[in-house]
Scaffold this motif. Sequence first.
Motif, PDB file in Angstrom:
ATOM      1  N   MET A 136      82.393  92.260 -52.049  1.00  0.00           N
ATOM      2  CA  MET A 136      80.992  91.972 -52.292  1.00  0.00           C
ATOM      3  C   MET A 136      80.134  92.970 -51.523  1.00  0.00           C
ATOM      4  O   MET A 136      80.467  93.365 -50.413  1.00  0.00           O
ATOM      5  CB  MET A 136      80.688  90.538 -51.855  1.00  0.00           C
ATOM      6  N   ASP A 137      79.028  93.383 -52.130  1.00  0.00           N
ATOM      7  CA  ASP A 137      78.156  94.367 -51.498  1.00  0.00           C
ATOM      8  C   ASP A 137      77.567  93.851 -50.187  1.00  0.00           C
ATOM      9  O   ASP A 137      77.281  92.650 -50.042  1.00  0.00           O
ATOM     10  CB  ASP A 137      77.006  94.721 -52.440  1.00  0.00           C
ATOM     11  N   ASP A 138      77.333  94.770 -49.275  1.00  0.00           N
ATOM     12  CA  ASP A 138      76.746  94.410 -47.987  1.00  0.00           C
ATOM     13  C   ASP A 138      75.350  93.812 -48.171  1.00  0.00           C
ATOM     14  O   ASP A 138      74.982  92.857 -47.482  1.00  0.00           O
ATOM     15  CB  ASP A 138      76.681  95.647 -47.093  1.00  0.00           C
ATOM     16  N   LEU A 139      74.589  94.361 -49.117  1.00  0.00           N
ATOM     17  CA  LEU A 139      73.237  93.825 -49.333  1.00  0.00           C
ATOM     18  C   LEU A 139      73.278  92.399 -49.847  1.00  0.00           C
ATOM     19  O   LEU A 139      72.365  91.602 -49.593  1.00  0.00           O
ATOM     20  CB  LEU A 139      72.449  94.727 -50.279  1.00  0.00           C
ATOM     21  N   VAL A 140      74.347  92.038 -50.573  1.00  0.00           N
ATOM     22  CA  VAL A 140      74.509  90.669 -51.050  1.00  0.00           C
ATOM     23  C   VAL A 140      74.806  89.743 -49.883  1.00  0.00           C
ATOM     24  O   VAL A 140      74.244  88.644 -49.779  1.00  0.00           O
ATOM     25  CB  VAL A 140      75.624  90.588 -52.108  1.00  0.00           C
ATOM     26  N   HIS A 141      75.688  90.175 -48.982  1.00  0.00           N
ATOM     27  CA  HIS A 141      75.968  89.376 -47.779  1.00  0.00           C
ATOM     28  C   HIS A 141      74.692  89.153 -46.968  1.00  0.00           C
ATOM     29  O   HIS A 141      74.445  88.046 -46.455  1.00  0.00           O
ATOM     30  CB  HIS A 141      77.016  90.078 -46.918  1.00  0.00           C
ATOM     31  N   LYS A 142      73.875  90.181 -46.848  1.00  0.00           N
ATOM     32  CA  LYS A 142      72.628  90.058 -46.086  1.00  0.00           C
ATOM     33  C   LYS A 142      71.662  89.099 -46.775  1.00  0.00           C
ATOM     34  O   LYS A 142      70.980  88.302 -46.111  1.00  0.00           O
ATOM     35  CB  LYS A 142      71.985  91.433 -45.915  1.00  0.00           C
ATOM     36  N   ALA A 143      71.611  89.172 -48.106  1.00  0.00           N
ATOM     37  CA  ALA A 143      70.725  88.269 -48.850  1.00  0.00           C
ATOM     38  C   ALA A 143      71.180  86.817 -48.700  1.00  0.00           C
ATOM     39  O   ALA A 143      70.357  85.903 -48.557  1.00  0.00           O
ATOM     40  CB  ALA A 143      70.698  88.667 -50.320  1.00  0.00           C
ATOM     41  N   LEU A 144      72.498  86.590 -48.714  1.00  0.00           N
ATOM     42  CA  LEU A 144      73.024  85.239 -48.533  1.00  0.00           C
ATOM     43  C   LEU A 144      72.708  84.698 -47.154  1.00  0.00           C
ATOM     44  O   LEU A 144      72.422  83.503 -46.983  1.00  0.00           O
ATOM     45  CB  LEU A 144      74.538  85.245 -48.769  1.00  0.00           C
ATOM     46  N   ALA A 145      72.785  85.567 -46.161  1.00  0.00           N
ATOM     47  CA  ALA A 145      72.476  85.143 -44.794  1.00  0.00           C
ATOM     48  C   ALA A 145      70.995  84.794 -44.647  1.00  0.00           C
ATOM     49  O   ALA A 145      70.628  83.874 -43.916  1.00  0.00           O
ATOM     50  CB  ALA A 145      72.872  86.242 -43.813  1.00  0.00           C
ATOM     51  N   ARG A 146      70.159  85.534 -45.359  1.00  0.00           N
ATOM     52  CA  ARG A 146      68.713  85.311 -45.245  1.00  0.00           C
ATOM     53  C   ARG A 146      68.249  84.109 -46.062  1.00  0.00           C
ATOM     54  O   ARG A 146      67.361  83.371 -45.650  1.00  0.00           O
ATOM     55  CB  ARG A 146      67.985  86.571 -45.710  1.00  0.00           C
ATOM     56  N   TRP A 147      68.864  83.932 -47.256  1.00  0.00           N
ATOM     57  CA  TRP A 147      68.484  82.817 -48.143  1.00  0.00           C
ATOM     58  C   TRP A 147      69.755  82.059 -48.529  1.00  0.00           C
ATOM     59  O   TRP A 147      70.278  82.222 -49.650  1.00  0.00           O
ATOM     60  CB  TRP A 147      67.781  83.331 -49.392  1.00  0.00           C
ATOM     61  N   PRO A 148      70.275  81.226 -47.663  1.00  0.00           N
ATOM     62  CA  PRO A 148      71.580  80.592 -47.898  1.00  0.00           C
ATOM     63  C   PRO A 148      71.574  79.424 -48.883  1.00  0.00           C
ATOM     64  O   PRO A 148      72.640  78.990 -49.320  1.00  0.00           O
ATOM     65  CB  PRO A 148      71.977  80.108 -46.505  1.00  0.00           C
ATOM     66  N   ASN A 149      70.421  78.919 -49.250  1.00  0.00           N
ATOM     67  CA  ASN A 149      70.377  77.688 -50.041  1.00  0.00           C
ATOM     68  C   ASN A 149      69.750  77.869 -51.419  1.00  0.00           C
ATOM     69  O   ASN A 149      69.173  76.924 -51.976  1.00  0.00           O
ATOM     70  CB  ASN A 149      69.614  76.609 -49.263  1.00  0.00           C
TER      71      ASN A 149
END
Length: 205
Positions: free
Chosen positions: A1-14
């Motif tokens: 999974m892309d790093d930017l996707v991991h960052k987006a999940l961390a920022r907006w987890p719900n």
Amino acid sequence: MDDLVHKALARWPNVPAIAGWLRLTAQGEWLLTGPVPQGLTISNARILNFIARNYAAEDDGRYYFQNGPQKAYVSLECTPWIYRVYPLDDGSDVLVTHTGLICLPDAMYTDEQGRALIHTSVGIGLLHSTDMARFSDGLVGDDGAFIHKGVWTVPENPAELLNTRIALRKNPSLTSGRYSRECGIEELDSASLPNRFHFQPDPEV
């Protein structure tokens, strides 16, 4: 999974997941099925490669595309993977998923429609219809049954060998080299695929 996707999940987890707008066809194409525009095949190479890198499955057999912080479940026309065969000048082949992952065959099947299916370490997939002729070259009759004998290559630098629309990526579990594979061809009913290989063709949120 892309790093930017991991960052987006961390920022907006719900962010709520969605379903019913993306379909994988039997030709390995991504089709928008709703809400708008319906029936549009995604053709932009950048978008295709983004989807390819962020396509995954849950333990319950639902496949999805992680679009930033939002999970979009994918409807499957046939199987969760579509395989392509790319011949090399040395006579070997490269087996690739519709998402660009290079694989090696573990088992092969044919269904009541005469289609070929291949199982690898990533899962079960339909062989693309345009690659059936190449696949047939490896079939050998054996006492009324068929086996497939092939030589498969896992290239060290696939981009140097093959110019493809989807960027090819090595499966981390595979070592580069040439591999001989001999697989018996088992007949099965396509209706049995979801239960046998644990995937959900029409996932819901």
